[in-house]
Design a protein around this motif. Structure first.
Motif, PDB file in Angstrom:
ATOM      1  N   GLY A 139     -36.128  69.500 -75.391  1.00 22.54           N
ATOM      2  CA  GLY A 139     -37.389  69.231 -74.702  1.00 22.54           C
ATOM      3  C   GLY A 139     -38.546  70.002 -75.304  1.00 22.54           C
ATOM      4  N   ILE A 140     -38.319  71.277 -75.635  1.00 24.61           N
ATOM      5  CA  ILE A 140     -39.379  72.106 -76.223  1.00 24.61           C
ATOM      6  C   ILE A 140     -39.763  71.599 -77.606  1.00 24.61           C
ATOM      7  CG2 ILE A 140     -39.897  74.417 -77.107  1.00 24.61           C
ATOM      8  CD1 ILE A 140     -38.144  75.539 -74.863  1.00 24.61           C
ATOM      9  N   VAL A 141     -38.744  71.289 -78.417  1.00 25.48           N
ATOM     10  CA  VAL A 141     -39.006  70.841 -79.793  1.00 25.48           C
ATOM     11  C   VAL A 141     -39.762  69.515 -79.794  1.00 25.48           C
ATOM     12  CG1 VAL A 141     -37.894  70.007 -81.903  1.00 25.48           C
ATOM     13  CG2 VAL A 141     -37.058  72.085 -80.779  1.00 25.48           C
ATOM     14  N   VAL A 142     -39.314  68.574 -78.978  1.00 24.66           N
ATOM     15  CA  VAL A 142     -39.978  67.272 -78.910  1.00 24.66           C
ATOM     16  C   VAL A 142     -41.421  67.435 -78.431  1.00 24.66           C
ATOM     17  CG1 VAL A 142     -40.013  65.073 -77.667  1.00 24.66           C
ATOM     18  CG2 VAL A 142     -37.873  65.922 -78.631  1.00 24.66           C
ATOM     19  N   ASN A 143     -41.614  68.269 -77.429  1.00 23.36           N
ATOM     20  CA  ASN A 143     -42.954  68.505 -76.894  1.00 23.36           C
ATOM     21  C   ASN A 143     -43.887  69.066 -77.964  1.00 23.36           C
ATOM     22  OD1 ASN A 143     -45.031  68.701 -75.072  1.00 23.36           O
ATOM     23  ND2 ASN A 143     -44.173  70.390 -73.913  1.00 23.36           N
ATOM     24  N   ASN A 144     -43.410  70.082 -78.699  1.00 18.94           N
ATOM     25  CA  ASN A 144     -44.242  70.692 -79.745  1.00 18.94           C
ATOM     26  C   ASN A 144     -44.561  69.705 -80.863  1.00 18.94           C
ATOM     27  OD1 ASN A 144     -44.185  73.099 -78.358  1.00 18.94           O
ATOM     28  ND2 ASN A 144     -42.545  73.988 -79.572  1.00 18.94           N
ATOM     29  N   THR A 145     -43.565  68.886 -81.239  1.00 26.43           N
ATOM     30  CA  THR A 145     -43.785  67.929 -82.324  1.00 26.43           C
ATOM     31  C   THR A 145     -44.778  66.851 -81.906  1.00 26.43           C
ATOM     32  OG1 THR A 145     -41.476  68.299 -82.959  1.00 26.43           O
ATOM     33  CG2 THR A 145     -42.615  66.477 -84.013  1.00 26.43           C
ATOM     34  N   ILE A 146     -44.710  66.426 -80.654  1.00 31.34           N
ATOM     35  CA  ILE A 146     -45.670  65.440 -80.154  1.00 31.34           C
ATOM     36  C   ILE A 146     -47.091  66.000 -80.222  1.00 31.34           C
ATOM     37  CG2 ILE A 146     -46.472  64.277 -78.057  1.00 31.34           C
ATOM     38  CD1 ILE A 146     -43.547  63.844 -77.315  1.00 31.34           C
TER      39      ILE A 146
END
Length: 532
Positions: free
Chosen positions: A499-506
């Motif tokens: 969730g954190i990684v996807v959020n940051n990449t978005i």
């Protein structure tokens, strides 16, 4: 408190105050939400809140930092808030929604395990939803009141105050610009770009390698705990008086070996066939670890006669079985059951597991008339050197199925449906994780569809997903070096990490797209600029 300190250092003390109000507001709203839907505060809900704290605080930080950045540019009033929300609002919503989708499959886990953990995804999803609403409504209002634009330092006193309150954040900005310069430098040089890509891919490959070396245990025994369970199994035809004598003698021996580490011993059950003791230990930090104490007790019990002793550390999961692998052979013919069970027991005993070993095999119900759904069966059970390694159960099952195909079963007088495998609660847990995997695949498809709509591209969502394996490079190495298996708790942590990684990449991709529209330059140039 740690979040507030980080915000004071990385942004400023005013932003820290806004976030300090945001966090308890979200927690209070979550408590109310749990109460409304009929849940209470317990160990699972509090665990979920601790887990989600690092996730939902992102919603507030992103909005606060965006408004602060606008005000530092000289934009004032509602215009600063409006610009900030236009800049990061959509990405913040998208990031939160995708994180919700990551946790949603946990709510789809079936069986007893699913019922046990369902409160975790419910709490996480509720807290994230409320944090997004509060971040887009209350946080802008507080930021409008609390945050001020960048002021010019004139006097020595004001310069000193600026250095105290903003010095560290200015240093972080400079480090950010250095990072951006490095990104621009290697992207401008094809050879360096290839080198960076190779290093990144090697780190992923290394992580995958260590992942293959980890054992899998849904509920592993903790390295330390505040209590342990001792099971005493007496031989058949042991009298109640003899059983009591053995238990009293064992208790005296336990106190003699570990008296300084034990607070009290309580009998959970005691009869002529078995007894169960709960041993409460002194607080952690004032004694050896429970694992070391258990080893001392195992050495003690190996010297005692008259009963079998088993020491287990208290854990979150169900107690482990002495014979975790269990296979049922169905037939109405006694000779067929005798021959087939002997053959299969020999195969299991001699099979060489990859990361485990079979230490004993026994056959139950051979002299009894045991039936399931009207079908007579015997049960072949195996004891493993590492009884908690769930992957070994699946490996052994696959080996039996591969070896005893329909033709080989026919030679033993059995049919294709004569073999079944039931590992008790472990089987249900494995089945539950299987259902969660299917739900996760569905969630990823929905996530991809939402990202396609946001970015108006079929390629950019793949860039978001591409960041996920890079986040696992250090994870599996860390688990391996600390001797921790893949477990239920690790899966929860990995879910939060995704969730954190996807959020940051978005957020990064959305910023790059905005810069492309504003500056009208190439994607490559704007990717370089995203680092600063």
């Amino acid at each position: 408190m740690a979040v507030i300190v980080v915000l004071v250092l990385f942004i400023n003390w005013r932003a820290a105050i806004v976030t300090a109000i945001f966090i308890p507001t979200v927690l209070a709203a979550t408590f109310v939400g749990l109460y409304v839907i009929g849940y209470s505060l317990n160990v699972l809900s509090l665990f979920a809140l601790i887990l989600v704290l690092g996730l939902f605080v992102d919603d507030g930080i992103v909005i606060v930092e965006a408004i602060d950045a606008e005000k530092k540019k000289g934009v004032k009033g509602v215009k600063a808030v409006s610009n900030a929300l236009n800049s990061v609002g959509l990405a913040d919503v998208s990031g939160t929604v995708t994180t919700l989708l990551v946790f949603l499959p946990m709510a789809a886990i079936s069986g007893i395990l699913g019922e046990f953990i369902r409160l975790i995804p419910i709490t996480v999803i509720l807290a994230l939803s409320l944090s997004l609403i509060i971040a887009l409504t209350i946080v802008p209002l507080l930021s409008q009141i609390m945050l001020v634009g960048k002021t010019k330092s004139k006097s020595a006193l004001s310069k000193t105050a600026h250095l105290i309150f903003y010095g560290f954040s200015d240093l972080i900005l400079k480090l950010g610009k250095l990072t951006g310069s490095f990104v621009r430098f290697y992207l401008a040089t094809p050879v360096l770009t290839i080198i960076v890509m190779v290093i990144a891919l090697l780190s992923v490959a290394l992580g995958i390698n260590y992942a293959g070396m980890l054992k899998f245990s849904i509920f592993p025994t903790p390295k330390d705990t505040d209590s342990m369970l001792i099971t005493i199994s007496y031989p058949e035809q042991t009298s109640i008086d003899a059983a009591e004598t053995i238990a009293i003698d064992a208790e005296a021996q336990i106190k003699q070996v570990a008296s300084a580490d034990i607070e009290k011993i309580t009998y959970l059950r005691s009869n002529a066939s078995s007894a169960i003791m709960i041993v409460d230990l002194t607080p952690v930090g004032t004694r050896d670890t429970a694992e070391v104490i258990a080893e001392r007790l195992d050495d003690l019990f190996s010297q005692l006669d008259g009963a079998d002793f088993k020491v287990e550390l208290s854990s979150a999961g169900p107690p482990s079985s002495d014979y975790p692998f269990a296979m049922q052979i169905f037939s109405d013919d006694q000779e067929v059951l005798t021959l087939a069970s002997a053959k299969l027991a020999d195969f299991i005993k001699e099979y060489d597991l990859e990361t485990n070993s079979v230490t004993d095999v026994k056959v139950d119900n051979l002299s009894l008339l045991a039936k399931i759904d009207g079908r007579r069966f015997v049960e072949v059970k195996a004891r493993l050197s590492d009884s908690e390694n769930s992957a070994s159960l699946v490996e052994l099952q696959d080996a039996v199925v591969a070896e005893y195909n329909e033709n080989n079963l026919s030679d033993l007088g059995l049919t294709a449906n004569s073999l079944e495998f039931d590992f008790g609660q472990e089987s249900e847990n494995l089945s539950s994780f299987g259902s969660a995997l299917l739900a996760m695949l569905l969630a990823l498809l929905i996530m991809y569809g939402l990202l396609v709509l946001q970015f108006n591209s079929f390629l950019q969502p793949f860039l978001v997903f591409l960041a996920i394996p890079f986040s696992f490079a250090g994870l599996f190495f860390g688990l391996y070096t600390t001797n921790n298996p893949l477990s239920f708790f690790v899966v929860i942590g990995m879910t939060g990490l995704i969730g954190i990684v996807v959020n940051n990449t978005i957020m990064l991709l959305d910023y790059a797209n905005q810069m492309i529209k504003k500056r009208g330059v190439s994607e490559r140039s704007n990717i370089r600029s995203c680092g600063c």
